[in-house]
Design a protein around this motif. Sequence first.
Motif, short mmCIF file in Angstrom:
data_model
loop_
_atom_site.label_atom_id
_atom_site.label_comp_id
_atom_site.label_asym_id
_atom_site.label_seq_id
_atom_site.Cartn_x
_atom_site.Cartn_y
_atom_site.Cartn_z
N ILE A 1 44.69 -25.83 37.31
CA ILE A 1 46.06 -26.33 37.44
C ILE A 1 47.03 -25.43 36.67
O ILE A 1 48.11 -25.08 37.16
N VAL B 1 48.94 -23.91 39.67
CA VAL B 1 50.09 -24.79 39.89
C VAL B 1 51.29 -24.34 39.07
O VAL B 1 52.40 -24.21 39.58
N ARG C 1 49.82 -35.75 44.57
CA ARG C 1 50.19 -34.33 44.49
C ARG C 1 49.20 -33.58 45.37
O ARG C 1 48.04 -34.00 45.49
#
Length: 350
Positions: A265, A269, A339
């Motif tokens: 992540i 992300v 998400r």
Amino acid sequence: MLRPFDPALPLPPQEAGWDENLRFAYTEVDAFWLTRWTAETGWETGRLYEHRGATLELSPGANVLYYGQGVFEGLKAFRTRAGKLVLFRPMDNARRLQASAARLAMEPPPVNLFLEAVTAVVRANARWVPAPERGSFYLRPVLIGTEPVLGVRPSQEYLFYVFGCPVGPYMGGNRLIVLSGVHRSAPYGTGAAKAAGNYAGCLRPQKIAREMGYTDVLYLDAREDRYIEELTGANFFAVLKDGTLVTPALGSILPGITRDSVLTIAREVFGWVAVERKLAIEEVLSDAAEAFYVGTAAVLSPVTVIHYRGADHPVGDGNPGPRARMLRQALVEIQLQERPDPWGWVVEVA
């Protein structure tokens, strides 16, 4: 005693508010899953049994009781706000159980058998999966050697079972302590396996830490007693003042699935620099702006104080940091299908 569970039988609905104020504790629910393996028959067809009042029978000579052939896993199922039941990265847990079993010369269940077991337990206990804002359903797959043996050798009989419990928060404290003369594992040992014995050796240090007012022990490496490894049951991260996210490299620590998720992540992300390398305790105390620990049970919790060599040292400004909050929020949103999940981590239970 084991009684077969019939999933076709109707079960009463839960009382309103049953999942309020959940603790992280063992609870007997409706069903658990079990199978056996022997060298002659291989893995038997697994099935569900009633969880309430269930007990396992073992020979006094069972391998696990003294030669310690016991490994386990921990993963979670969630109820999304859309009402779906989902598992988070179950295939990775299955593969890690296989790696742990291989380290202890045990017969591992195939990945498809693992997935069959955890899915069956979630489906059979659907009414015990809490609302998303109240908790999760924690699954415990366990593999133990059950053959009666006297001399030191691997078991030729194994029991694989999976149970689950509705749970609330785990740990959550923000104060860690480095204890002198205590190490969790050593190079070339079993630290990378999720072996039962690894945790037994941490119980006394953890008890001492809590009696002193700390959440858990932060373990250093056994070779130089300088580099951070992990907590009793969680991986450690630091955000340095230049923004780099650092976590100890694998080797003698558990390859945490939440650890891997957080690294992914952070990199994919948020676009942060995230590295795995040796991380000295002195570097954290002098150059960390934030620190936190992660795990399936703990999720992601900030660290604001580390006690080292007789003194409490604040991490950064002594308050939880923004990057830890961002990572936790993103992780939870992915787990609850709020998400995008480009990695296919979340598996729906039909």
